[in-house]
Design a protein around this motif. Sequence first.
Motif, PDB file in Angstrom:
ATOM      1  N   THR A 421     -11.374   5.533  -7.353  1.00  0.00           N
ATOM      2  CA  THR A 421     -11.688   4.310  -6.621  1.00  0.00           C
ATOM      3  C   THR A 421     -10.890   4.279  -5.327  1.00  0.00           C
ATOM      4  O   THR A 421      -9.654   4.387  -5.359  1.00  0.00           O
ATOM      5  CB  THR A 421     -11.356   3.067  -7.458  1.00  0.00           C
ATOM      6  OG1 THR A 421     -12.118   3.106  -8.679  1.00  0.00           O
ATOM      7  CG2 THR A 421     -11.697   1.795  -6.688  1.00  0.00           C
ATOM      8  N   PRO A 422     -11.536   4.155  -4.178  1.00  0.00           N
ATOM      9  CA  PRO A 422     -10.798   4.147  -2.902  1.00  0.00           C
ATOM     10  C   PRO A 422      -9.823   2.974  -2.812  1.00  0.00           C
ATOM     11  O   PRO A 422     -10.127   1.855  -3.223  1.00  0.00           O
ATOM     12  CB  PRO A 422     -11.906   4.021  -1.847  1.00  0.00           C
ATOM     13  CG  PRO A 422     -13.141   4.523  -2.527  1.00  0.00           C
ATOM     14  CD  PRO A 422     -12.998   4.110  -3.963  1.00  0.00           C
ATOM     15  N   VAL A 423      -8.630   3.259  -2.281  1.00  0.00           N
ATOM     16  CA  VAL A 423      -7.608   2.236  -2.062  1.00  0.00           C
ATOM     17  C   VAL A 423      -6.934   2.514  -0.725  1.00  0.00           C
ATOM     18  O   VAL A 423      -6.993   3.626  -0.194  1.00  0.00           O
ATOM     19  CB  VAL A 423      -6.550   2.228  -3.187  1.00  0.00           C
ATOM     20  CG1 VAL A 423      -7.158   1.803  -4.509  1.00  0.00           C
ATOM     21  CG2 VAL A 423      -5.886   3.596  -3.315  1.00  0.00           C
ATOM     22  N   LYS A 434       0.140   8.113   8.171  1.00  0.00           N
ATOM     23  CA  LYS A 434      -1.128   7.583   8.655  1.00  0.00           C
ATOM     24  C   LYS A 434      -1.728   6.633   7.620  1.00  0.00           C
ATOM     25  O   LYS A 434      -1.801   6.958   6.433  1.00  0.00           O
ATOM     26  CB  LYS A 434      -2.104   8.740   8.919  1.00  0.00           C
ATOM     27  CG  LYS A 434      -3.489   8.299   9.357  1.00  0.00           C
ATOM     28  CD  LYS A 434      -4.397   9.516   9.541  1.00  0.00           C
ATOM     29  CE  LYS A 434      -5.810   9.108   9.931  1.00  0.00           C
ATOM     30  NZ  LYS A 434      -6.704  10.285  10.069  1.00  0.00           N
ATOM     31  N   ASP A 435      -2.117   5.448   8.073  1.00  0.00           N
ATOM     32  CA  ASP A 435      -2.797   4.488   7.202  1.00  0.00           C
ATOM     33  C   ASP A 435      -4.261   4.893   7.057  1.00  0.00           C
ATOM     34  O   ASP A 435      -4.934   5.178   8.055  1.00  0.00           O
ATOM     35  CB  ASP A 435      -2.703   3.075   7.790  1.00  0.00           C
ATOM     36  CG  ASP A 435      -1.276   2.541   7.796  1.00  0.00           C
ATOM     37  OD1 ASP A 435      -0.606   2.666   6.760  1.00  0.00           O
ATOM     38  OD2 ASP A 435      -0.838   2.021   8.828  1.00  0.00           O
ATOM     39  N   THR A 436      -4.730   4.882   5.823  1.00  0.00           N
ATOM     40  CA  THR A 436      -6.118   5.277   5.580  1.00  0.00           C
ATOM     41  C   THR A 436      -6.589   4.684   4.266  1.00  0.00           C
ATOM     42  O   THR A 436      -5.827   4.031   3.551  1.00  0.00           O
ATOM     43  CB  THR A 436      -6.253   6.817   5.554  1.00  0.00           C
ATOM     44  OG1 THR A 436      -7.621   7.175   5.493  1.00  0.00           O
ATOM     45  CG2 THR A 436      -5.534   7.401   4.350  1.00  0.00           C
ATOM     46  N   THR A 437      -7.852   4.925   3.955  1.00  0.00           N
ATOM     47  CA  THR A 437      -8.419   4.506   2.671  1.00  0.00           C
ATOM     48  C   THR A 437      -9.070   5.734   2.030  1.00  0.00           C
ATOM     49  O   THR A 437      -9.927   6.373   2.632  1.00  0.00           O
ATOM     50  CB  THR A 437      -9.471   3.401   2.859  1.00  0.00           C
ATOM     51  OG1 THR A 437      -8.850   2.259   3.450  1.00  0.00           O
ATOM     52  CG2 THR A 437     -10.073   3.001   1.521  1.00  0.00           C
ATOM     53  N   MET A 438      -8.621   6.058   0.838  1.00  0.00           N
ATOM     54  CA  MET A 438      -9.207   7.170   0.094  1.00  0.00           C
ATOM     55  C   MET A 438      -8.880   7.005  -1.383  1.00  0.00           C
ATOM     56  O   MET A 438      -8.039   6.177  -1.756  1.00  0.00           O
ATOM     57  CB  MET A 438      -8.712   8.521   0.618  1.00  0.00           C
ATOM     58  CG  MET A 438      -7.236   8.776   0.448  1.00  0.00           C
ATOM     59  SD  MET A 438      -6.739  10.485   0.873  1.00  0.00           S
ATOM     60  CE  MET A 438      -7.142  10.580   2.591  1.00  0.00           C
ATOM     61  N   THR A 439      -9.519   7.771  -2.208  1.00  0.00           N
ATOM     62  CA  THR A 439      -9.234   7.700  -3.640  1.00  0.00           C
ATOM     63  C   THR A 439      -7.940   8.450  -3.930  1.00  0.00           C
ATOM     64  O   THR A 439      -7.568   9.372  -3.185  1.00  0.00           O
ATOM     65  CB  THR A 439     -10.367   8.321  -4.467  1.00  0.00           C
ATOM     66  OG1 THR A 439     -10.355   9.743  -4.257  1.00  0.00           O
ATOM     67  CG2 THR A 439     -11.722   7.753  -4.085  1.00  0.00           C
ATOM     68  N   PRO A 440      -7.225   8.083  -4.993  1.00  0.00           N
ATOM     69  CA  PRO A 440      -6.022   8.831  -5.357  1.00  0.00           C
ATOM     70  C   PRO A 440      -6.290  10.319  -5.569  1.00  0.00           C
ATOM     71  O   PRO A 440      -5.453  11.156  -5.222  1.00  0.00           O
ATOM     72  CB  PRO A 440      -5.567   8.147  -6.651  1.00  0.00           C
ATOM     73  CG  PRO A 440      -6.046   6.734  -6.509  1.00  0.00           C
ATOM     74  CD  PRO A 440      -7.370   6.847  -5.802  1.00  0.00           C
TER      75      PRO A 440
END
Length: 780
Positions: A421-423, A434-440
Amino acid sequence: MTTKQKRFIRFFWISFTLFILSIVTIFSLIAFGKIGYMPPIAELENPKNKFASEVYSSDMQVLGRFYQSKENRVFVTYKQLSKHLVEALIATEDARFENHSGVDIWALLRSFVKRGIFMQKSAGGGSTITQQLAKQLYSPTAEDIFERMLQKPIEWVIAVQLERFYTKEEIVNMYFNKFDFLNNAVGVQSAALVYFGKSPDQLSIEESATLVGMCKNPALFNPLRFNERTRERRNVVLDQMRKSDYITAEQCDSLQKLPLVVHYNKADHKEGPAPYFREFLRKIMMAKKPERSEYGEDQQQKYSEDSLSWETNPLYGWCNKNKKADGSHYNLYVDGLKIYTTVDSRMQQYAEQAITEHIGKFLQPKFFAEKRGRDYAPFSNKISPEEREMIMQRAMKQTDRYRIMKKAGASDSEIHRVFNTPVQMQVFTWNGMKDTTMTPMDSIRYHKYFIRSGFMAMDPRTGYVQAYVGGIDFKQFQYDMVTNGRRQVGSTIKPYLYTLAMEEGFTPCNQMMHVAQRLFTEDGRVWVPRNANKKCIGQMVTLKWGLANSDNWVSAYLMSKLSPYAFVRLLRSFGIKSKLDPVVSLCLGPCEVTVEEMVSAYTAFANKGVRAEPIYVTRIEDSYGNVLANFTPKMSEVFSEETGYKMLTMMKGVINEGTGVRLRYKYGITAPMAGKTGTTNQNSDGWFMGVTPRLVAGMWVGCEDRAIHFDMTADGQGANMALPIYANFIKKVYADPRLGYTQTEDFPPSPKYTDPCAESSFIQNYQTEPAEESIDESFQ
């Protein structure tokens, strides 16, 4: 006088006497510990302070500190304080400091009248510096004003007692050493460094006034959060210094106009120079005696090594082997030790820079480019989808997130759903987080892209380790690849094999037919090593040529003439502790060894056959400068002096005309130098070992998993992955005259041995293209 008046006077004096007696009784009871807490005389004479231990480089730079949470305090003496600090404190907090005995009666009366009767908020404090010290030392945080009122009389008594045992200078010094300036800056030494990047004796008038101003309320007057408010408080302190004639009116006026400039240095053990080394030092000094029950079934080798270190290495478990005067063991976090190490801060900086320059700016972008658009990335194209999935699942189970969910009773399906689940998160890049959104799971795969490294340099004459870099970024990749990580060494094992051959009577000039070799294992199987070197096939070649070109067939030839068991015994003499199987393929380096072991072993080549064990610390002192321990080098003879000269001759050939020749033609290094490159199967590991008369360095480069590597040999060989780090490092070392290394310094000549098979001079050969690295793709 009337009867009524007489009664009133009698009542007044009786009441006054009772009041005085009650005050005397209360303070006597406090002094004897019957009311509240009164520390015993022994504790008043020696207050229990927790001081951070400091780690010093060999050139006397502070590398870092060990301390408990919120106790980053380093002891300083009164002489190490700026006079402006002392003057600012006395002018602001206790103008009659030199004239009272712990309690300032006039200040108390002034505070009582102005605050209690006239209700003035700006009445000034009644607490002396000594009372404030008593509060810092012995008063817990009060929950309400009533509790604080009860604490006051106790602090008065303690203050009087402190004045009996300490001079005024000692009280001021204790105050500055104890005060918490926030932001992990406890004590004035830490505060001066954190807020201004200085030591206390270097603080200017306005900087001293800023820190003293914070003493009123460091949360309210925090220069990082409330710059203008803290500046105003600083100006109040400066005005108090003017009133006390410590500075002139002109000085005060000009200083008050200055902006408040802070040079913030975050106090974090993960920041600063040599973080991997400092963590290694912390672990080794705080180690406990190994107990077999604390090691898993697969950690027998680790248990054996730790047990041996406990018995033979005085630094290993030093804190738990040595006791203080009170019988307790030393503690790095609270005992204020001064640890003087062998690491040179300049060489450490050059090593860290060399890794960043090569891996961060060249190798990593090249690796990203090779894997871009490939669905199997970052893995090799030779790894099956099933193997990739197995590696990823294993990595998932090693995360804190997985362990926490498993402990909480989450099912496998719930865990997999969370990991897919992307977080929002932060990920590492060579240009910062770097700030980002991706799954663990994607995060795990992403971080596996990054190439890691381990680097160590030491003086072969003393064993002093002068640079230690365990990885590319301690905050994100804390696994230490110098002393913890073990990787296959490939062709860097070959000088050990050649050493055994020289000891058995071979010479660099001995020749063999350069053809494929067939060896038999103990169980009768045929072993035929592959060879990437296509030169001189079917011709006679010397052993010197074989080592220079990292030729597998020449190594196999030597192995056929020698005993694998004798080879293992020699490797043990070199200090190799890793698991070693006495098999014929050992000659090509399938064993897994640490960078530390390799560098220590190679010191023998620079030291006429004598190996130096790594020394990390020269001495340890307590906070008062008393020497608690000294550490001396340990040397052991591995091979004869004549063999040493023969090996130097051949290993110089590696640099002058072999797989390490790019040091000459590409990097322009002319210094007399020996060395060896190394590459393992599928380019999983790249090594380079460099040897000069007074410095031996070794480095490994590769990814976390052996299944992740360059697909192209030209990119993944040791000469391309590891050698450039050494080149960048040694060029910086030579360019710094303070270090005393020059490119003209040569190895001492042999009184008996010369190189009879020198095929050509250095001048004629160093500009030629490098020989192709012999890939150790031969373990069957």
